[in-house]
Structures are given as C-alpha cells and as structure tokens.
Enzyme design. Structure first.
Site, PDB file in Angstrom:
ATOM      1  N   LYS A 182     -26.381 -20.800  64.589  1.00  0.00           N
ATOM      2  CA  LYS A 182     -26.958 -22.072  64.136  1.00  0.00           C
ATOM      3  C   LYS A 182     -26.754 -22.095  62.632  1.00  0.00           C
ATOM      4  CE  LYS A 182     -30.371 -24.271  62.602  1.00  0.00           C
ATOM      5  NZ  LYS A 182     -30.314 -24.518  61.171  1.00  0.00           N
ATOM      6  N   GLY A 239     -35.005 -15.158  57.852  1.00  0.00           N
ATOM      7  CA  GLY A 239     -35.554 -16.350  57.209  1.00  0.00           C
ATOM      8  C   GLY A 239     -37.051 -16.221  56.995  1.00  0.00           C
ATOM      9  N   SER A 240     -37.701 -17.370  56.942  1.00  0.00           N
ATOM     10  CA  SER A 240     -39.112 -17.400  56.555  1.00  0.00           C
ATOM     11  C   SER A 240     -40.024 -16.986  57.709  1.00  0.00           C
ATOM     12  CB  SER A 240     -39.473 -18.818  56.114  1.00  0.00           C
ATOM     13  OG  SER A 240     -39.341 -19.696  57.214  1.00  0.00           O
ATOM     14  N   GLY A 243     -40.720 -20.215  59.971  1.00  0.00           N
ATOM     15  CA  GLY A 243     -39.606 -20.542  60.864  1.00  0.00           C
ATOM     16  C   GLY A 243     -39.429 -19.461  61.926  1.00  0.00           C
ATOM     17  N   GLY A 244     -39.494 -18.212  61.495  1.00  0.00           N
ATOM     18  CA  GLY A 244     -39.312 -17.097  62.423  1.00  0.00           C
ATOM     19  C   GLY A 244     -40.395 -17.082  63.486  1.00  0.00           C
ATOM     20  N   GLU A 263     -36.119 -11.100  60.927  1.00  0.00           N
ATOM     21  CA  GLU A 263     -36.312 -10.401  59.645  1.00  0.00           C
ATOM     22  C   GLU A 263     -36.918 -11.411  58.699  1.00  0.00           C
ATOM     23  OE1 GLU A 263     -36.017  -7.323  58.891  1.00  0.00           O
ATOM     24  OE2 GLU A 263     -35.316  -6.798  60.894  1.00  0.00           O
ATOM     25  N   CYS A 300     -35.692 -10.990  49.915  1.00  0.00           N
ATOM     26  CA  CYS A 300     -36.792 -10.596  50.808  1.00  0.00           C
ATOM     27  C   CYS A 300     -37.398  -9.276  50.351  1.00  0.00           C
ATOM     28  CB  CYS A 300     -36.277 -10.477  52.238  1.00  0.00           C
ATOM     29  SG  CYS A 300     -34.814  -9.440  52.351  1.00  0.00           S
ATOM     30  N   GLU A 389     -45.952 -13.927  50.810  1.00  0.00           N
ATOM     31  CA  GLU A 389     -44.754 -14.001  49.968  1.00  0.00           C
ATOM     32  C   GLU A 389     -44.681 -15.348  49.233  1.00  0.00           C
ATOM     33  OE1 GLU A 389     -41.094 -14.922  51.992  1.00  0.00           O
ATOM     34  OE2 GLU A 389     -39.974 -13.480  50.797  1.00  0.00           O
TER      35      GLU A 389
END
Ligand code: NAP
Length: 504
Positions: A182, A239-240, A243-244, A263, A300, A389
């Site tokens: 994606k 990603g965030s 979203g994750g 991750e 990250c 974060e």
C-alpha cells in the site's frame, strides 16, 4: 535528472490508472497527481499474489536470491531519479536519500545471501526409531515454509528503506511470499519509481508478475480492504501507533485473524547514571541535542527522554543540551500533517503545569525547531501523555531524586524500541540493577551511545513490547525479520522423493 511520475498503480505487471486522483505535497518543486487506490485493485493484486505464490513459494532459494539481487541492481540503475523525486517529496536532504538507497539495496543483497546460506530454514531431523517399544517412532523432519501473500505499509520517514522495496518487502520476498504494497501518500512518486525497479527485475528474471503489486493510497479504505482480504496472510507495517493500532484491530477481527507486524513509535529513554553525569554532563548534553535533532527528530528511535538525578550535574546537562539546541535552526518536516502534529505535541507539553519549558520555539508551516522541557519522575509517572511519542525534535528531561526513583520510573515505562544507559565504570552496580527492568521494556538496550542509527545485521532487534511494536517476538530490521513471514511445517514418515528440496 528530473523524474516525472505517471501516477499509476502497478498491479501484477500492469500499470493501471484510475479516474479518481490525489495530489502529492512536495516540500519543493511541481505537484504531481496520482491515481487513487480502490478496493477492486486490492482484490486484483491479492488474487495475483495468491496465484504467484504457487510458483514463487516453491521456487529455489537461488532463484529468489537472484531476484533480490536484480531488484537492488535496478534500484541503483535509477539512483539519480530516486534521489530527485525522493528529496522533493519528503524534503529530506539528497545525501540522506543516497545513504538510505544504499541501505535499501544493502538489505536486499543481505537477504539474498541469507537465504543462499539456508540457516534460516532451521532444519530439524528426528530419525525413525523402528525398535522403540511399545510403538516405533517414524522419522520426523521440520522446516520453515513461506506463509503466502503479505501486505506491506511503509512509513513516511524512510521513503526507501522502510517503504516500497524496504525491509518488509525484502524479508517477505526472501521468505518466498508475494507482496502487495500500500503506497504511502507522503511519497507516491518515490514509491512509483521503486516499483518500476521491481517491475524491471521481474521481467529480467522471469518471476511471476503477481509476486509484487503497488497500490497507491489516497483513501484509507484501501488499506482497510488490504489487511482484511482473505488471501493476505500477514501484514508488515511501519508507522504511527494510531494507524498501526487501527489496522492491527482489523486483522484481529477477521474471520481468519492474521499476524500484524506493526513497528510503531517510541520515546527511547536514556538513563544518565550519576558518575557519567559528573564526568561528562556537557558532552552528553551536546550528543543528545545532535541525536534529538537528526533528520528533524523524525526517527522512531529518536531519544525523546533523558532521565537524570537532580542536582548540579543535571543542571550542567540541561544547560549544555539547551545551548546545543539553540544552534539548530528550523528544519523541513516530511509532510504538512507531521509538522502540524509536532506543534500539537508541543502544546500538549506547554499546557501542563508540572512541565517547565527550557527551550520553547515557534514553528511555521512545514518547519520545525527544537523544543526542550523538564519535569519530575512523579509527574511523569502520573501523566501518560508525557510518555507518548512527539514525532520531531522535542526532548523531555525527567529529574529523579535517586537510583530508587530512577528504577521506579523505568518500571513505569511503556514498551520501547530502545533504552540507553550512559555510564562510567563506577556506575556498574546501579546499571546492573536497572538492566533487568530495561530488558523487559525494550527491544534494544544500548550503553554509552545514541539509539538513532539502526544497523542492518544478524543480531539487530528493531521491535519491542507494545506499543513499540505489536509483536514483541519479532524484529523488522536485520536477517531475523524473515521469521515473520515463515511458519514451521513437520513432515512425518516422508519418502525422500516427496520431501521439499530444502529438506532432502
Ligand atoms: P502513519 O501515518 O501511521 O502512516 C503509515 C501508513 O499507514 C501509511 O500508508 C498510511 O496511509 C497508513 N495508515 C495510517 N493510519 C491509517 C488508518 N487509520 N487506516 C488505514 N491506513 C492507515 O505513519 P507515518 O507518519 O508514515 O510515519 C511516522 C511514524 O512511524 C512515527 O510514529 C514513527 O515513530 C513511526 N516509525 C516507526 C518505525 C519503526 O521501525 N518502529 C520506523 C519509522 C517510523 P496514508 O498514506 O493514507 O497516510
């Protein structure tokens, strides 16, 4: 060299345009339009991946290794165009993109060598015991097999190494799994040219074209449909946390749940031990400021928190960090949205009475300047928001009263990608007490360094307990990351002629 994207999806060897379009948001240069992904394209890509799996999943290790090597060559053949579009879309400096390209081709070649060696197969053989009483034992062999089509979502801050042909794609292809990517809406043109490289490698090596598809984003339902597609057997995501987590929940709620290897973000705490602080508070402050602002803090592994015992050494450490940060000007962030989120993160800190600003800057548009705050262990442990974060160059110093409070703070931490101890020899006893706590919290523990760089090697663990990742048994960097896309199968009482080639 200027690269002008055509804006199409790559579905199983065919470049396909769709009517609905979205525009990229380059940091500079012309805006380009891209075809939006659709649920129908997800279906086509997943079906082609499933079809490809029957040949690619059974292909020899040498055939897959050669394919990975040729992808790396094809990326290198497009080096200048990749740097051109990548730097325009992300605002990252050219040198950074060149370095990241080397990391990406290095990962592909590392996986090629790794599967050629074959140790990852973890072959086990228990010989038959035909005389065993009361019943004989048949021969049992075991080997790791690829799991099937894998969906990959890359992150905005690594447009090459954690994106279209990045670590997740390399690991999945090495394992024998077709990949449906994606595309990230922050760098669709970079995604397109890397997909061109994979497309060219498919043509050169004669691999089934369904082994790789890129569906450009633009709409969230594309990602949702992809992780929910019944033919997709695992997801690699970088990603965030928000979203994750959303995609993880969709995977878990499927009629057939599948593993979601997310991750995510982390605040990567650093523990400055008393003797180290006394001996080199200024150097540590300067080093922290450099690590915190590297790449506008968009890593990250950015060390967002420094924990130090209150007193004169902590004052020196904070002053040195402050002075070094004052030398850092505004930096361009990856997207307008990330710059906005950074400013919101800063406001979250400034709204808290238990937090004292040390460096407080205003940033405009897509720019970010560093910010530094201080608080106490008590306040930190009571307020979850301080442990979340903030993606960008924002640091928080947490002052503790003594070693006991430092350990309590460590015990209260969320899961982290990394945790760092800055220590001298005289700090050994205190560090020994802290280590069992940090091992439980982080995927990687460092001594006397900064966590921002992540080596791509056999011994790397880039992962950690939730919310650093959604699967603490895995890593997304290094050769061990191939294990995410394999599952063990036992072969009992098999004639040699029927065994998989790798088990004979
Ligand atoms: P992001 O906004 O989560 O985007 C990552 C991908 O997920 C994009 O393709 C995005 O689609 C998609 N996505 C996000 N939310 C979604 C939702 N609710 N439903 C469906 N799809 C969704 O992350 P990012 O801004 O690219 O990356 C920055 C973050 O990544 C930071 O938190 C950073 O710490 C983390 N990161 C982690 C690692 C690691 O290895 N642990 C490495 C690098 C970065 P769109 O294209 O539509 O936005």
């Amino acid at each position: 060299m200027t690269f002008t994207p055509h804006g199409k999806h790559l579905i199983a060897g065919e470049w396909i345009g769709t009517e609905a379009r979205f525009a990229d948001e380059p940091a500079f240069g012309p805006v380009h339009e891209f075809s939006m992904g659709t649920v129908d394209l997800v279906n086509r890509a997943a079906q082609a991946a499933e079809e490809a799996f029957w040949s690619y999943g059974q292909a020899s290790r040498e055939a897959r290794a050669a394919f990975l090597d040729v992808i790396a060559d094809e990326i290198e053949a497009r080096a200048e165009a990749i740097t051109d579009i990548g730097s325009r879309e992300t605002g990252l400096p050219e040198a950074r993109l060149q370095g990241e390209r080397g990391r990406t081709t290095g990962q592909l070649r590392l996986f090629a060598d790794h599967i050629r060696k074959g140790d990852y197969l973890d072959r086990r053989v228990d010989p038959a015991l035909s005389d065993r009483q009361p019943a004989p034992r048949p021969e049992i062999r075991m080997i790791q097999r690829p799991i099937g089509p894998v969906a990959v979502f890359g992150a905005s801050n690594f447009p090459l190494a954690f994106s279209t042909a990045g670590g997740d794609t390399a690991a999945a292809l090495a394992a024998g799994c077709p990949v449906v990517v994606k595309g990230h809406s922050a760098h669709p043109g970079t995604g397109e040219i890397v997909a061109e490289a994979v497309h060219a490698a498919i043509a050169k090596t004669g691999i089934h074209p369904g082994v790789f598809s890129l569906i450009q984003g633009g709409r969230r339902d594309v990602g949702h449909a992809l992780v929910q597609h019944p033919l997709i057997k695992a997801v690699g995501f970088t990603g965030s946390l928000s979203g994750g987590r959303a995609l993880f929940d969709l995977c878990a709620a499927r009629p057939e749940p599948i593993p979601f290897f997310g991750e995510l973000g982390s605040v990567n705490p650093m523990f400055v031990m008393p003797h180290a602080a006394q001996a080199r508070a200024e150097d540590l402050g300067k080093g922290w400021a450099a690590s915190l602002t590297l790449g506008a803090g968009q890593f990250c592994t950015n060390p967002g928190i420094a924990v130090i015992t209150d007193g004169a050494d902590a004052d020196r450490f904070v002053a040195a960090t402050r002075d070094a940060l004052a030398q850092v000007g505004p930096q361009t962030m990856l997207t307008d949205g990330i710059a906005r989120a950074y400013r919101e993160g800063k406001q979250r800190f400034e709204a808290r009475s238990a937090v004292t600003p040390v460096v407080s800057t205003d940033s405009q548009g897509r720019q970010a300047s560093p910010n530094l705050y201080e608080t106490t262990a008590e306040a930190y442990l009571q307020d979850h928001a301080l442990g979340e974060e903030v993606f960008g160059p924002l640091g928080l110093v947490v002052r503790v009263r003594d070693a006991g409070e430092m350990e309590r703070l460590a015990r209260g931490l969320n899961g982290q990608l990394t945790a760092t101890i800055h220590m001298d020899d005289a700090d050994l006893e205190a560090a020994q007490k802290l280590l069992p706590v940090l091992e439980r919290k982080a995927g990687r523990v460092l001594v006397n360094g900064f966590p921002t760089g992540v080596e791509v090697v056999d011994s790397m663990v880039h992962g950690g307990p939730y919310p650093a990742s959604t699967n603490f048994g895995a890593t997304s960097v290094g050769t061990l990351s191939i294990r995410r896309f394999l599952r063990p199968v036992s072969y009992q009482n098999f004639p040699k002629a029927l065994l998989p080639e790798d088990l004979v």
